[in-house]
Motif scaffolding. Structure first.
Motif, PDB file in Angstrom:
ATOM      1  N   ARG A  51     -20.259  12.661  19.403  1.00  0.00           N
ATOM      2  CA  ARG A  51     -20.994  12.682  20.673  1.00  0.00           C
ATOM      3  C   ARG A  51     -22.179  13.634  20.546  1.00  0.00           C
ATOM      4  O   ARG A  51     -22.035  14.765  20.084  1.00  0.00           O
ATOM      5  N   LEU A  52     -23.340  13.170  20.943  1.00  0.00           N
ATOM      6  CA  LEU A  52     -24.530  14.012  20.868  1.00  0.00           C
ATOM      7  C   LEU A  52     -24.590  14.969  22.053  1.00  0.00           C
ATOM      8  O   LEU A  52     -24.268  14.588  23.179  1.00  0.00           O
ATOM      9  N   PRO A  53     -25.037  16.193  21.829  1.00  0.00           N
ATOM     10  CA  PRO A  53     -25.281  17.090  22.961  1.00  0.00           C
ATOM     11  C   PRO A  53     -26.424  16.560  23.818  1.00  0.00           C
ATOM     12  O   PRO A  53     -27.242  15.752  23.365  1.00  0.00           O
ATOM     13  N   SER A  54     -26.483  17.013  25.044  1.00  0.00           N
ATOM     14  CA  SER A  54     -27.444  16.465  26.016  1.00  0.00           C
ATOM     15  C   SER A  54     -28.884  16.556  25.537  1.00  0.00           C
ATOM     16  O   SER A  54     -29.688  15.637  25.763  1.00  0.00           O
ATOM     17  N   THR A  55     -29.242  17.653  24.877  1.00  0.00           N
ATOM     18  CA  THR A  55     -30.628  17.809  24.424  1.00  0.00           C
ATOM     19  C   THR A  55     -30.982  16.756  23.377  1.00  0.00           C
ATOM     20  O   THR A  55     -32.082  16.185  23.405  1.00  0.00           O
TER      21      THR A  55
END
Length: 609
Positions: free
Chosen positions: A101-105
């Motif tokens: 999962r990618l971080p929001s940024t």
């Protein structure tokens, strides 16, 4: 006093059970998880085809000796090394789905970059000059219809006529419905006439692998029996929504078990470069129909190289995407290795197909694992930088040289030439070392074989006609213990972390380069005709560079790199970090335009459009 049958059976079972326990009792070897020595060794197994294959299959799947024989083969090939390494990692929890999962940024960067995708899907990526021979691609179809030079119906009549001729030699399709194709073409005619094509793919022929449901088509999964499709898979729905014409369903190896490519039930497919050679599998027909010039794109599935290997052996581009990037719906959802991807005549066609397949993803079974309350599932696809091919100075390519060089000299030379070209365009080559490749490759084998045995368990026991090699593969998968499989999933979690946080992050890499296969395209032995072949030594060589992408869920791509002395294709592999398909496509495009001198196969059947 006579012993009852039950007592006799119990006694025999106890003896064999004792033998199996003894075979399983390997001491845990002392292993240093940080050891980066190159440790891959060749596989050891008999190669059998024809009558010998049938006998070997009977011994291993129909007699009490079978499980002992298979255990001995597993031990001879060092599968206990997986448990040995796993035992040194007590704080590592097993991983089943290799998703990041990618971080929001980071997610926001993908969203911003993806703003160009609608325009690409509407208008394509334009024309490019090539050094070698050019295939007729998606943009060519688009320009043909846009200029009024042809209609989809006129084009599909020619495509179907060409397929009819090619099918006699190459045996690519498991299902082809010409009337359905012409109905789709007529609908595309109406859209073009109204000036409202749905996308650059409107009226473009596309094929899908015989494990993807297509309404009205029989689906065999490479086997002897079919199920009539009553729906379209989500992959097919996305293509139809963009106006693509589903031309047919392509032959695959039975159940996807072998990367060699031959299916005994269909007696094919045949390699268009030389029909005496394997096509690569398991998405074999998808590779052949593109290589033969009949269509620009086909869809494959890749659990252990099944997109990349046939793309390599058929001389085309094949992108196996990040795990969970392209949703699908079929029995293989129980697999934690399988991912989909386009097999295409050019890097540009692969890029457009990738954008189409990865867009508008539904809330599939991966959604919950990738949703953190703010980001909805996988990040959107992006193709920024695709045309930035003259200057690759911002690209860093990792190379594990001992691994890279562990292949046939012709293959190594061709792949080194591709690397040197990238370097001449400014790319930086970075020496890397990956620990315990042997255990990682064996962990991949344990998991995918166990999952395949589960998926084919019913057919294995139901009396369904199954190829001899497939029966052996199911039996092999059923031989692994729970200890083996959980150990392999622990290795997966460890490898996932190593690749993400050490290999890619610490070296600031964009991708890792290697050959796609370690050996030239192999010939089909005469005894394999109508029966198949079991040759695990050859399979290991074909798959030597494959497993990391599936074990860790990483995107990986075959790029044609040239041809060997026999005129057979050579493949160059690029392995990327999660969700970074656009970087692989960019370098593939640079190599195609500036380096590769493309040669069409002897059996080339492109329609005159």
């Amino acid at each position: 006093m006579r012993l009852s049958t039950a007592v006799k059976v119990g006694a025999v079972s106890a003896v064999f059970g004792g033998i199996l326990l003894a075979l399983d009792e390997h001491e845990i070897d002392p292993v240093d998880p940080t050891d980066t020595s190159y440790d891959l060794v060749d596989a050891k197994a008999p190669a059998v085809d024809g009558t010998l294959l049938k006998i070997f299959s009977w011994l291993t799947t129909k007699t009490p000796f079978g499980v002992v024989i298979l255990k001995v083969l597993l031990n001879d090939n060092g599968f206990h090394h997986v448990r040995s390494l796993a035992a040194q990692l007590p704080d590592v929890a097993p991983m089943y789905y290799p998703m990041r999962r990618l971080p929001s940024t980071e997610y926001a960067k993908h969203e911003d970059a993806a703003k160009s995708i609608p325009s690409i899907l509407a208008n394509g990526l334009g024309q490019h000059e090539f050094k070698g021979e050019k295939y007729f691609g998606i943009d060519d179809y688009h320009e043909l219809y846009k200029s009024g030079g042809s209609t989809p119906s006129q084009a599909m009549k020619k495509v179907l006529a060409a397929i009819e001729q090619a099918e006699k030699e190459l045996r690519m399709f498991s299902s082809l419905l010409p009337d359905d194709v012409m109905e789709q073409a007529a609908a595309a005619d109406a859209r073009w006439k109204a000036g409202k094509p749905r996308s650059v793919l409107d009226g473009v022929p596309v094929a899908v692998k015989d494990m993807i449901e297509v309404l009205g088509h029989p689906i065999f999964d490479g086997g002897s029996e079919s199920v009539q499709s009553k729906r379209d898979d989500s992959i097919v729905r996305r293509l139809r929504d963009l106006g693509a014409i589903i031309i047919g369903v392509t032959v695959m190896t039975e159940g996807g078990v072998t990367p060699l490519g031959y299916n005994a039930h269909f007696d094919g497919p045949k390699n268009p470069y030389n029909k005496e050679y394997y096509t690569g599998g398991s998405s074999s027909g998808s590779g052949v129909v593109v290589a033969a010039g009949l269509i620009p794109v086909a869809v494959g599935f890749d659990g252990g190289g099944s997109v990349r290997v046939p793309s390599s052996m058929s001389g085309i581009f094949g992108l196996a995407v990040t795990f969970a990037r392209i949703p699908f719906e079929f029995e293989g959802l129980s697999s934690t290795m399988i991912k989909s991807g386009p097999m295409a005549a050019s890097a540009k066609d692969a890029a457009i197909a990738y954008a189409a397949l990865a867009s508008n993803f539904p809330k599939d079974h991966f959604y919950a694992d990738l949703y953190d309350g703010g980001n909805s599932g996988p990040p959107p696809p992006r193709l920024d930088g695709f045309d930035k091919i003259e200057d690759l100075s911002d690209v860093r390519i990792g190379v594990f040289w001992e691994h890279f060089n562990d292949a046939d000299p012709e293959i190594v030379a061709a792949c080194k030439a591709a690397l040197e070209f990238a370097k001449s365009r400014g790319a930086t080559l970075v020496d890397i070392r990956i620990p315990h490749l042997r255990a990682m490759n064996l962990a991949h084998a344990q998991v995918i074989l166990s999952e395949f045995a589960l998926m084919w368990d019913k057919r294995y026991h139901s009396g369904t006609k199954i190829e001899a090699n497939t029966r052996i593969t199911v039996a092999l998968g059923k031989t692994f213990t729970a200890n083996d499989v959980v150990s392999a999933q622990r290795i997966r979690a460890w490898a996932f972390d190593i690749m993400k946080n050490k290999i890619f992050a610490e070296n600031n890499l964009d991708m890792i380069a290697s050959p796609t296969s370690a050996v030239p395209v192999p010939k089909v032995p005469p005894g394999a005709s109508g029966v198949g072949e079991n040759n695990n030594e050859l399979v290991f060589q074909v798959m030597k560079f494959i497993p990391l992408a599936n074990l860790c869920g990483l995107p990986s791509m075959n790029v044609p790199a040239g041809y060997d002395k026999d005129g057979m294709p050579i493949g160059f592999q690029l392995l990327g970090d999660h969700w970074q398909e656009h970087r692989l496509l960019r370098v593939a495009h640079a190599l195609e335009v500036g380096h590769l001198v493309r040669k069409k196969p002897l059996a080339y059947f492109a329609p005159e459009l």
